[in-house]
Design a protein around this motif. Structure first.
Motif, PDB file in Angstrom:
ATOM      1  N   HIS A  70     -25.040 -28.653  -4.954  1.00  6.87           N
ATOM      2  CA  HIS A  70     -23.678 -28.781  -5.525  1.00  6.87           C
ATOM      3  C   HIS A  70     -23.585 -29.999  -6.445  1.00  6.87           C
ATOM      4  CE1 HIS A  70     -21.884 -25.518  -3.270  1.00  6.87           C
ATOM      5  NE2 HIS A  70     -22.212 -26.037  -2.101  1.00  6.87           N
ATOM      6  N   THR A  71     -24.264 -31.088  -6.052  1.00  4.81           N
ATOM      7  CA  THR A  71     -24.194 -32.298  -6.880  1.00  4.81           C
ATOM      8  C   THR A  71     -24.938 -32.082  -8.189  1.00  4.81           C
ATOM      9  OG1 THR A  71     -24.141 -33.581  -4.830  1.00  4.81           O
ATOM     10  CG2 THR A  71     -24.512 -34.808  -6.862  1.00  4.81           C
ATOM     11  N   THR A  72     -26.084 -31.431  -8.114  1.00  2.00           N
ATOM     12  CA  THR A  72     -26.839 -31.148  -9.337  1.00  2.00           C
ATOM     13  C   THR A  72     -26.022 -30.242 -10.258  1.00  2.00           C
ATOM     14  OG1 THR A  72     -28.884 -31.383  -8.111  1.00  2.00           O
ATOM     15  CG2 THR A  72     -29.054 -30.260 -10.213  1.00  2.00           C
ATOM     16  N   ALA A  73     -25.316 -29.273  -9.678  1.00  2.00           N
ATOM     17  CA  ALA A  73     -24.453 -28.391 -10.482  1.00  2.00           C
ATOM     18  C   ALA A  73     -23.306 -29.185 -11.103  1.00  2.00           C
ATOM     19  CB  ALA A  73     -23.909 -27.258  -9.621  1.00  2.00           C
ATOM     20  N   ARG A 120     -23.073 -27.468 -21.850  1.00  2.55           N
ATOM     21  CA  ARG A 120     -23.881 -26.614 -22.737  1.00  2.55           C
ATOM     22  C   ARG A 120     -25.352 -26.974 -22.568  1.00  2.55           C
ATOM     23  NH1 ARG A 120     -19.673 -28.216 -25.668  1.00  2.55           N
ATOM     24  NH2 ARG A 120     -18.132 -26.667 -26.285  1.00  2.55           N
ATOM     25  N   PRO A 121     -25.977 -26.406 -21.548  1.00  2.00           N
ATOM     26  CA  PRO A 121     -27.378 -26.749 -21.291  1.00  2.00           C
ATOM     27  C   PRO A 121     -28.308 -26.196 -22.369  1.00  2.00           C
ATOM     28  CG  PRO A 121     -26.625 -25.020 -19.814  1.00  2.00           C
ATOM     29  CD  PRO A 121     -25.432 -25.456 -20.580  1.00  2.00           C
ATOM     30  N   SER A 122     -29.381 -26.923 -22.598  1.00  2.00           N
ATOM     31  CA  SER A 122     -30.391 -26.439 -23.549  1.00  2.00           C
ATOM     32  C   SER A 122     -31.163 -25.295 -22.896  1.00  2.00           C
ATOM     33  CB  SER A 122     -31.347 -27.586 -23.890  1.00  2.00           C
ATOM     34  OG  SER A 122     -32.086 -27.929 -22.725  1.00  2.00           O
ATOM     35  N   PRO A 123     -31.872 -24.502 -23.697  1.00  2.00           N
ATOM     36  CA  PRO A 123     -32.709 -23.442 -23.111  1.00  2.00           C
ATOM     37  C   PRO A 123     -33.676 -24.005 -22.080  1.00  2.00           C
ATOM     38  CG  PRO A 123     -32.528 -23.140 -25.478  1.00  2.00           C
ATOM     39  CD  PRO A 123     -31.857 -24.447 -25.177  1.00  2.00           C
ATOM     40  N   HIS A 124     -34.196 -25.209 -22.336  1.00  2.00           N
ATOM     41  CA  HIS A 124     -35.119 -25.859 -21.409  1.00  2.00           C
ATOM     42  C   HIS A 124     -34.424 -26.163 -20.073  1.00  2.00           C
ATOM     43  CE1 HIS A 124     -38.597 -28.191 -20.258  1.00  2.00           C
ATOM     44  NE2 HIS A 124     -37.862 -29.280 -20.074  1.00  2.00           N
ATOM     45  N   GLN A 125     -33.208 -26.678 -20.158  1.00  2.00           N
ATOM     46  CA  GLN A 125     -32.457 -26.987 -18.928  1.00  2.00           C
ATOM     47  C   GLN A 125     -32.106 -25.709 -18.169  1.00  2.00           C
ATOM     48  OE1 GLN A 125     -29.530 -29.305 -21.104  1.00  2.00           O
ATOM     49  NE2 GLN A 125     -30.124 -31.170 -19.990  1.00  2.00           N
ATOM     50  N   GLY A 165     -23.739 -22.863 -17.765  1.00  2.00           N
ATOM     51  CA  GLY A 165     -23.083 -24.159 -17.936  1.00  2.00           C
ATOM     52  C   GLY A 165     -22.564 -24.662 -16.601  1.00  2.00           C
ATOM     53  N   ARG A 166     -22.059 -25.908 -16.604  1.00  3.75           N
ATOM     54  CA  ARG A 166     -21.649 -26.581 -15.362  1.00  3.75           C
ATOM     55  C   ARG A 166     -20.636 -25.770 -14.543  1.00  3.75           C
ATOM     56  NH1 ARG A 166     -17.912 -29.808 -13.548  1.00  3.75           N
ATOM     57  NH2 ARG A 166     -16.657 -29.722 -15.424  1.00  3.75           N
ATOM     58  N   ALA A 167     -19.589 -25.270 -15.210  1.00  6.44           N
ATOM     59  CA  ALA A 167     -18.528 -24.574 -14.476  1.00  6.44           C
ATOM     60  C   ALA A 167     -19.058 -23.288 -13.846  1.00  6.44           C
ATOM     61  CB  ALA A 167     -17.362 -24.261 -15.413  1.00  6.44           C
ATOM     62  N   GLY A 168     -19.834 -22.543 -14.620  1.00  7.89           N
ATOM     63  CA  GLY A 168     -20.370 -21.277 -14.101  1.00  7.89           C
ATOM     64  C   GLY A 168     -21.329 -21.494 -12.954  1.00  7.89           C
ATOM     65  N   LEU A 169     -22.181 -22.502 -13.087  1.00  5.95           N
ATOM     66  CA  LEU A 169     -23.157 -22.772 -12.032  1.00  5.95           C
ATOM     67  C   LEU A 169     -22.467 -23.250 -10.755  1.00  5.95           C
ATOM     68  CD1 LEU A 169     -26.097 -23.008 -11.115  1.00  5.95           C
ATOM     69  CD2 LEU A 169     -26.136 -25.325 -12.081  1.00  5.95           C
ATOM     70  N   SER A 170     -21.470 -24.130 -10.918  1.00  5.38           N
ATOM     71  CA  SER A 170     -20.749 -24.632  -9.737  1.00  5.38           C
ATOM     72  C   SER A 170     -20.043 -23.487  -9.016  1.00  5.38           C
ATOM     73  CB  SER A 170     -19.718 -25.695 -10.149  1.00  5.38           C
ATOM     74  OG  SER A 170     -20.365 -26.825 -10.679  1.00  5.38           O
ATOM     75  N   ALA A 171     -19.443 -22.594  -9.787  1.00  2.00           N
ATOM     76  CA  ALA A 171     -18.733 -21.459  -9.181  1.00  2.00           C
ATOM     77  C   ALA A 171     -19.721 -20.523  -8.493  1.00  2.00           C
ATOM     78  CB  ALA A 171     -17.944 -20.704 -10.258  1.00  2.00           C
ATOM     79  N   TRP A 172     -20.860 -20.305  -9.124  1.00  3.67           N
ATOM     80  CA  TRP A 172     -21.861 -19.413  -8.534  1.00  3.67           C
ATOM     81  C   TRP A 172     -22.361 -19.981  -7.195  1.00  3.67           C
ATOM     82  CZ3 TRP A 172     -27.029 -19.917  -7.199  1.00  3.67           C
ATOM     83  CH2 TRP A 172     -27.690 -18.722  -6.875  1.00  3.67           C
ATOM     84  N   ALA A 191     -11.972 -23.918  -6.311  1.00  3.36           N
ATOM     85  CA  ALA A 191     -11.300 -24.729  -7.344  1.00  3.36           C
ATOM     86  C   ALA A 191     -11.498 -26.220  -7.071  1.00  3.36           C
ATOM     87  CB  ALA A 191      -9.815 -24.396  -7.375  1.00  3.36           C
ATOM     88  N   LYS A 192     -11.928 -26.546  -5.864  1.00  4.26           N
ATOM     89  CA  LYS A 192     -12.056 -27.968  -5.501  1.00  4.26           C
ATOM     90  C   LYS A 192     -13.495 -28.484  -5.548  1.00  4.26           C
ATOM     91  CE  LYS A 192      -7.878 -28.391  -2.841  1.00  4.26           C
ATOM     92  NZ  LYS A 192      -7.224 -28.582  -1.549  1.00  4.26           N
ATOM     93  N   VAL A 193     -14.399 -27.741  -6.181  1.00  2.00           N
ATOM     94  CA  VAL A 193     -15.803 -28.197  -6.171  1.00  2.00           C
ATOM     95  C   VAL A 193     -15.987 -29.532  -6.911  1.00  2.00           C
ATOM     96  CG1 VAL A 193     -17.143 -26.094  -5.730  1.00  2.00           C
ATOM     97  CG2 VAL A 193     -16.381 -26.608  -8.043  1.00  2.00           C
ATOM     98  N   ASP A 194     -15.279 -29.716  -8.024  1.00  3.12           N
ATOM     99  CA  ASP A 194     -15.452 -30.977  -8.767  1.00  3.12           C
ATOM    100  C   ASP A 194     -14.940 -32.156  -7.945  1.00  3.12           C
ATOM    101  OD1 ASP A 194     -16.654 -29.750 -10.850  1.00  3.12           O
ATOM    102  OD2 ASP A 194     -14.974 -29.891 -12.246  1.00  3.12           O
ATOM    103  N   GLU A 195     -13.803 -31.933  -7.306  1.00  7.03           N
ATOM    104  CA  GLU A 195     -13.248 -33.000  -6.466  1.00  7.03           C
ATOM    105  C   GLU A 195     -14.232 -33.353  -5.346  1.00  7.03           C
ATOM    106  OE1 GLU A 195      -9.173 -32.473  -4.983  1.00  7.03           O
ATOM    107  OE2 GLU A 195      -9.902 -33.167  -3.034  1.00  7.03           O
TER     108      GLU A 195
END
Ligand SMILES: Cc1cc2nc3c(=O)[nH]c(=O)nc-3n(C[C@H](O)[C@H](O)[C@H](O)COP(=O)(O)OP(=O)(O)OC[C@H]3O[C@@H](n4cnc5c(N)ncnc54)[C@H](O)[C@@H]3O)c2cc1C
Length: 191
Positions: free
Chosen positions: A97-100, A106-111, A148-155, A175-179
């Motif tokens: 979760h922290t890595t997400a 906007r991650p690069s193709p490499h990321q 991207g960050r939001a999609g990965l965190s939600a997944w 909805a509270k993942v960032d918090e």
């Protein structure tokens, strides 16, 4: 699923009926330490600790102290001990979760490729093999969103909630993942 709870032994594990309920057997048919909660691995010790704790908290309710509860205990092992299924789970979710939470918008193709490789490695390498197998099955139906960050965190939140449901735990409000994993609560208690 790779392991079987010892309380539901299969014919191929003739000694499993002697094992404590909740202990999980590995693919080799032997008790699997990293697939089992410590409280189920050492139930006799846990029961003793529980009864001691009940006696120690004796106040006015003598009935409670004389009938010690055998409810599950928290993991009370020293910090230098190897993790059980819960310890590695907490550590892994914290990492994921922290890595997400810090993954680029906007991650690069490499990321993206590396995040995908990291996630696809879990069903192969995660040491609790029934956890790994279930995650692999989940990922078949819901491929990782590394856009991207939001999609990965939600997944990840959805995958974690599937495990929560399986274990009978409360679902987390995604909805509270960032918090929870990046910003901390608005009351400043984590600042
Ligand atoms: C991939 C994976 C599969 C697993 N499969 C199993 C299994 O099959 N059987 C088993 O017994 N254990 C499994 N576990 C372990 C299990 O998920 C827990 O980690 C463990 O039971 C400890 O739970 P906990 O209550 O301490 O909190 P955890 O579930 O470890 O959660 C840690 C913290 O994450 C936050 N959180 C909770 N849900 C979410 C969410 N949906 N999104 C974001 N944050 C959240 C909460 O603040 C919580 O305190 C698995 C772990 C992983 C990483």
């Amino acid at each position: 699923m790779g392991e079987k709870p010892a309380s539901q032994p299969s014919g191929s594990t003739p000694t499993s009926s002697k094992l404590p309920p909740g202990m999980v057997l590995g693919p080799d048919g032997k008790p699997c330490k990293i697939c089992t909660s410590f409280r189920n691995w050492k139930p006799a010790k846990a029961a003793l600790a529980s009864s001691t704790a009940a006696a120690a908290t004796l106040t006015t309710d003598t009935r409670a102290a004389s009938v010690p509860t055998l409810a599950p205990l928290p993991d009370t092992r020293p910090a230098h001990c190897p993790p059980d299924v819960e310890g590695i789970g907490r550590a892994t979710w914290t990492f994921l979760h922290t890595t997400a939470a810090y993954y680029p918008e906007r991650p690069s193709p490499h990321q993206r490729a590396n995040m995908l490789a990291l996630l696809h490695a879990l069903p192969v390498l995660y040491p609790c093999s029934h956890c790994a197998a279930d995650l692999g099955a989940q990922m078949q139906g819901a491929p990782p969103d590394v856009s991207g960050r939001a999609g990965l965190s939600a997944w990840l939140c959805a995958r974690h909630n599937e495990v929560n449901r399986k274990l009978g735990k409360e679902e987390f409000e995604c909805a509270k993942v960032d918090e929870r994993w990046k910003d901390g609560p608005e009351d400043g208690s984590c600042d």
